[in-house]
Design an enzyme around this catalytic site. Structure first.
Site, PDB file in Angstrom:
ATOM      1  N   ASP A 341       0.814  -1.210   0.000  1.00  0.00           N
ATOM      2  CA  ASP A 341       0.000   0.000   0.000  1.00  0.00           C
ATOM      3  C   ASP A 341       0.855   1.272   0.000  1.00  0.00           C
ATOM      4  OD1 ASP A 341      -2.459   1.234  -0.041  1.00  0.00           O
ATOM      5  OD2 ASP A 341      -2.548   1.444   2.131  1.00  0.00           O
ATOM      6  N   THR A 363      -7.623   5.689  -0.313  1.00  0.00           N
ATOM      7  CA  THR A 363      -7.937   4.313  -0.687  1.00  0.00           C
ATOM      8  C   THR A 363      -9.322   3.938  -0.182  1.00  0.00           C
ATOM      9  OG1 THR A 363      -5.619   3.863  -0.325  1.00  0.00           O
ATOM     10  CG2 THR A 363      -7.037   1.975  -0.677  1.00  0.00           C
ATOM     11  N   GLN A 413      -6.745  -2.476  -6.184  1.00  0.00           N
ATOM     12  CA  GLN A 413      -7.083  -1.426  -5.237  1.00  0.00           C
ATOM     13  C   GLN A 413      -7.935  -0.381  -5.937  1.00  0.00           C
ATOM     14  OE1 GLN A 413      -4.133   1.594  -3.566  1.00  0.00           O
ATOM     15  NE2 GLN A 413      -4.494   0.314  -1.773  1.00  0.00           N
TER      16      GLN A 413
END
Lengths: 823, 177
Positions: A341, A363, A413
């Protein structure tokens, strides 16, 4: 009962699932079996317990005080996987426990209790000190509160982005899930949703729900809370190892090996020294302490994109942890989840960059599939791209390969990517931190009120800093900096000092190596001649701008330096080095000073390996070589040590060669070789000269014949040809008529020095030194008397050469060294 | 010049909406426009989004002159052909009276339109405006903020002090002040 099935059994005991997998195996080795018949009393209240009992098979009942009513009626039934006799404070049984069927227990004796209290959920071994393992292991170290409840912290050194880093939440939540699962089952997929931003200043509580425990698979849900608010939720699925189908369709892209790529620290340094970035900003980051991310990242591609240039929505980099990780395979997967991430969502912003580009990005969800076993402390290649962005959301997919090219992990994502609105500050209390946009070391980075994006020059990384810290001020208002540089670089060198006074950014630009390389690239270089001279007591540095035809003294020469005689001087890059020598009252020195011709400042460089005086120094292939005049202690001369200096590392390396002699009279560099000549006069001139060939032997070798024969004056190289000034000023017994000062040229074909002509004795004051600019040779004599010989206008006659001269300063000094240096 | 009416015309629109009609050959002096025209988008009005009308006028003047030179020099032994010196003088005259902000816009325009000759003229003009000027004069000219403290400025002067010493240029400037 074999120990493997014991280990498998223990792995299913919830109490033991939080332990490092190695601890479970150890416990399996030391537990003992105890068998009871129905009705047997296993433990009596008040008795001293001998350890922890795990029920392997059968049932047991728990009953309270004997004297209670209904004495033998069990209050609680225990079954397989339950345990008793585990207490932190006392080893006294507090209840009665009796077998209600045929009962088999595993007993972990008291002396092995430490196995149940490991230092960390990842590593049981107490001998491993805290510092030996990677920081990321500490970040992912949770504190078990209850069997299914854990607490995670944001460490002070951990990467943060004004709020809890999303990868940290994913990693910790996954760690919590792993620590409620049979350690023989490993995570193969996670699906995470970010709901609210995490507060850095309080711990995060992770509550695990055991959704399912099957034979091969197990499923967990983890909710993360702060102050009772649900911030994040994750579902993870685990599977036992098994044999099965195997194929891999995607190939690892062809990228350079990580060892050949620049680490982040160097990118950081480059940013500090990049003159194209605003100086205020660079000063700011230079003052900040560089705190590296616990994950080392090396970008695979260099790009020339600047701040706001559009690029394709993809990125590739290698990553691994800094330092080792414990061997628990669950930890390695948690670390990969953590690292995945760090830079991900921002890839979807790449094609949308432009002038004044500002965004807020957050996110929304993160999904991972672990295909094959992986180690996060070895290099992994992360390949990501963004197939689409629409409706304020960006979507990215990624793949992680190991060095063998095996596909280990696939990722996806999605996040919000919006243009930042000045009036509506980016959400500070919502969702996770923006993913890509942190940069290492920015420990005090604010996230929120309007962020500016700077793209790292030369590397496709983006970092964000608060707008208030970064006000890009152009060099010239209304002109892009590249056009301003185009104009400013054409200003003649003699006006550069004025440009430096204009503003900080102008000074930074004119002081920079980029400035001089830009001038070089566009044929704008101007050569000035620097000369080191010495009168009866002091040394001085002078400079000549040939266009203005007058010598000027450079001030600020360090006082130690100005007092010293016997120094060697040499130019390398944009610096002049003054080395060694000795002052009036001081011993010989190893000190080295350097003068930066771009910045006009003096500085100290690393000292030579030994003190030297009356020696020579030459520059060859980006290094300096100091030879001769070596001195250690008690008047001991060191004949055969020479020093090599690397300006990049600022290190002198002592080297030896048996051929070297201590008293070096002169040196020159020609055709990639250094030549030195001894002071000792000999009838055979060949004996006393050595040559050093860097690319060939890296040894000093005797040289006979050739240009050494007849080499008795200063030399200079013009257009690849060697010129020498033969200045017959000393006493030579075999010569009756003084030949005067002659300019000679080395003729390679005939292997001899030929005379180009004599220089008028009225213009010149030997002994002289030579320097060259273009096709002109500058003959610089006592008192900086300068005669310029234009080689294009010199005939091959032996008459007096026509030349122009620059008036001398009215003082008497000897010229020790001179060199033309360009900016 | 009679056949000029038959020549293909190109229309250019400045950032402030003014439309200029020029011969194709004139427009083609700008490499950027040349590329566009060769890709055949000549019918439409070409928007020059970053150049204002007064600047575009100046640019077109330059391009017209270039076309004139090249057409006259193509005929042999033309007495109108310029020598290097004349070219320089012409360039100076062309840039005469251009102030710093106009100059910046001209540079941006010639960079955008990719007219190398005009860019070089602009850069030369810029250099002549900067060289020999005091830092404060440069700051005033380009509206650069002096972000040095007086101490810092003094230090920089000291580091470069030798450059001011015995400088005939420097003396001349300070005496003329």
């Amino acid at each position: 009962m074999d120990r493997d099935s014991v280990a498998e059994f223990l792995a299913d005991v919830p109490l033991l699932q939080r332990l490092p997998s190695s601890s479970v195996r150890k416990i399996a080795q030391v537990v003992e079996f105890k068998h009871y018949e129905a009705g047997d009393l296993v433990a009596r209240e008040g008795d001293t317990g001998d350890g922890v009992y795990f029920i392997w098979e059968g049932h047991a009942g728990v009953s309270g005080n004997d004297n209670d009513e209904g004495g033998n009626q069990p209050e609680l039934h225990l079954k397989k996987y339950d345990y008793f006799g585990y207490g932190a404070f006392s080893s006294i049984h507090e209840v009665n426990i009796s077998a209600t069927s045929k009962l088999t227990c595993l007993v972990l004796r008291q002396e092995f209790h430490s196995l149940l209290q490991p230092k960390s959920i990842w590593n049981a071994d107490e001998t491993e000190t805290v510092n030996t393992f990677s920081m990321v292991e500490h970040i992912l170290k949770l504190e078990p509160l209850e069997v299914d409840l854990f607490r995670g912290f944001t460490l002070p050194e951990a990467p943060r982005f004004g709020q809890v880093f999303g990868g940290q939440t994913i990693g910790q939540a996954l760690a919590a899930a792993c620590k409620t699962v049979d350690c023989f089952k490993l995570v193969h997929s996670i699906h995470a949703c970010f709901l609210l931003a995490g507060d850095l200043n309080m711990p995060m509580l992770y509550k695990v729900y055991r959704l399912r425990d099957g034979k091969s698979f197990a499923t967990r849900k983890v909710d993360a809370f702060q102050e009772g608010n649900l911030k994040f939720s994750l579902i993870a699925s685990f599977q036992k190892e098994e044999e099965g189908f195997d194929h891999q369709e995607v190939m690892m892209p062809d990228v350079p090996a990580p060892e050949t790529l620049l680490p982040m620290e160097q990118l950081w340094e480059r940013r500090i020294y990049d003159p194209l970035l605003p100086m205020d900003y660079r000063n700011k980051i230079a003052r900040k302490k560089y705190i590296p991310w616990p994950i080392e990242i090396r970008f695979c591609e260099k790009t020339n994109s600047t701040n706001y240039s559009k690029t394709k929505p993809s990125l590739k980099y290698w990553f691994k942890t800094r330092g080792k990780l414990s061997d628990d395979p669950a930890l390695h997967r948690c670390v990969v989840a953590y690292a995945s991430d760090l830079i991900f969502l921002g890839v979807s912003l790449n094609p949308h960059r432009g002038q004044g580009f500002k965004t807020s990005s957050l996110t929304l969800d993160h999904a991972m599939w672990f295909h094959r076993p992986c180690r996060a402390d070895e290099w992994l290649l992360y390949v990501m791209e963004s197939p689409s962005a629409y409706n304020g959301r960006g979507f990215c997919t990624g793949r992680i390969f190991n060095r063998k090219g095996e596909l280990l992990v696939s990722l996806a994502q999605e996040g919000v990517i919006r243009r930042a609105k000045a009036a509506n500050p980016a959400p500070t209390s919502k969702l996770t931190p923006p993913v890509l946009l942190g940069f290492p070391g920015s420990e005090k980075q604010e996230w929120g009120d309007g962020v500016a994006i700077i793209r790292l020059y030369g590397f496709g990384i983006v970092m964000e800093i608060p707008q208030s810290e970064f006000i890009p001020r152009p060099l010239i208002n209304g002109l892009p900096d590249d056009l301003a540089l185009l104009c400013l670089a054409r200003v003649p060198r003699r006006y550069h000092h004025n440009l430096k006074c204009v503003s900080k950014r102008w000074k930074e630009l004119v002081d920079s190596i980029e400035w001089s390389s830009h001038r070089q690239k566009h044929n704008l270089e101007e050569f000035w001649i620097y000369a080191l001279c010495r009168d009866s007591s002091f040394s001085y540095l002078y400079v000549l701008d040939p266009l203005r035809r007058c010598w000027k003294r450079i001030r600020g020469i360090p006082s130690q330096c100005s007092k010293r005689g016997g120094m060697a001087c040499q130019a390398l890059g944009k610096k002049l080095y003054l080395m060694g020598g000795r002052g009036w009252l001081e011993e010989w020195t190893d000190e080295v000073f350097c003068f930066d011709i771009l910045k006009n400042i003096w500085a100290k460089a690393a000292p030579m390996s030994i003190a030297r005086c009356d020696f020579v120094c030459e520059a060859l292939s980006d290094n300096l070589y100091a030879v001769g005049g070596g001195f250690v202690e008690n008047d001991v001369f060191v004949d055969n040590y020479y020093d090599m200096y690397d300006p990049k590392s600022n290190i002198w390396t002592p080297l030896t060669d048996l051929h070297l002699f201590p008293h070096v009279a002169a040196s020159m560099t020609f055709d990639g070789k250094i030549y030195i000549r001894s002071c000792v006069v000999s009838l055979d001139p060949n004996v006393n000269a050595l040559v050093y060939d860097h690319s060939f032997s890296q040894r000093w070798q005797r040289v006979s014949g050739g240009m050494v024969n007849g080499w008795d004056g200063p030399t200079v190289v013009v257009d690849g040809a060697l010129y020498m000034l033969s200045q017959d000023i000393g006493f030579k017994p075999f010569q009756k008529i003084p030949s005067g000062v002659k300019l000679m040229k080395w003729q390679e074909e005939s292997q001899e020095w030929i005379s180009l002509g004599r220089l008028s004795a009225r213009l010149i004051r030997p002994p002289c030194q030579l320097a060259a600019i273009g096709k002109s040779i500058f003959v610089i004599g006592k008192g900086l008397t300068t005669v310029i010989v234009d080689l294009d206008k010199v005939g091959h006659c032996d008459g007096v050469m026509v030349s122009s001269s620059i008036r001398n300063l009215n003082f008497n000094c000897d010229i020790l060294f001179c060199k033309a240096m360009a900016i | 010049m009679s056949e000029s009416t038959e020549k293909k015309m190109v229309r250019l629109r400045s950032s402030d909406g003014e439309v200029f009609e020029v011969e194709e050959s004139v427009a083609k002096v700008a490499k950027t426009l040349q590329d566009m025209l060769e890709e055949d988008c000549a019918d439409a009005v070409i928007p020059i989004t970053c150049v204002r009308a007064p600047i575009l006028t100046k640019v077109i003047d330059y391009c017209k002159d270039q076309v004139m030179i090249s057409s006259s020099s193509s005929t042999t032994n033309n007495p109108n052909e310029r020598t290097e010196q004349e070219r320089k003088a012409w360039g100076q005259k062309f840039m005469e009276g251009v102030d710093s902000s106009t100059l910046c816009e001209l540079l941006v325009a010639s960079n955008f339109l990719n007219i190398e000759g005009l860019l070089n003229l602009g850069v030369d003009k810029m250099v002549s405006m900067i060289q020999g000027k005091y830092p404060q004069e440069i700051r005033d000219m380009f509206n650069v903020v002096n972000d040095f403290t007086p101490e810092e400025e003094e230090e920089i002067r000291n580091q470069n002090a030798w450059a001011f010493e015995r400088d005939p240029y420097y003396k001349k400037r300070s005496s003329s002040k």
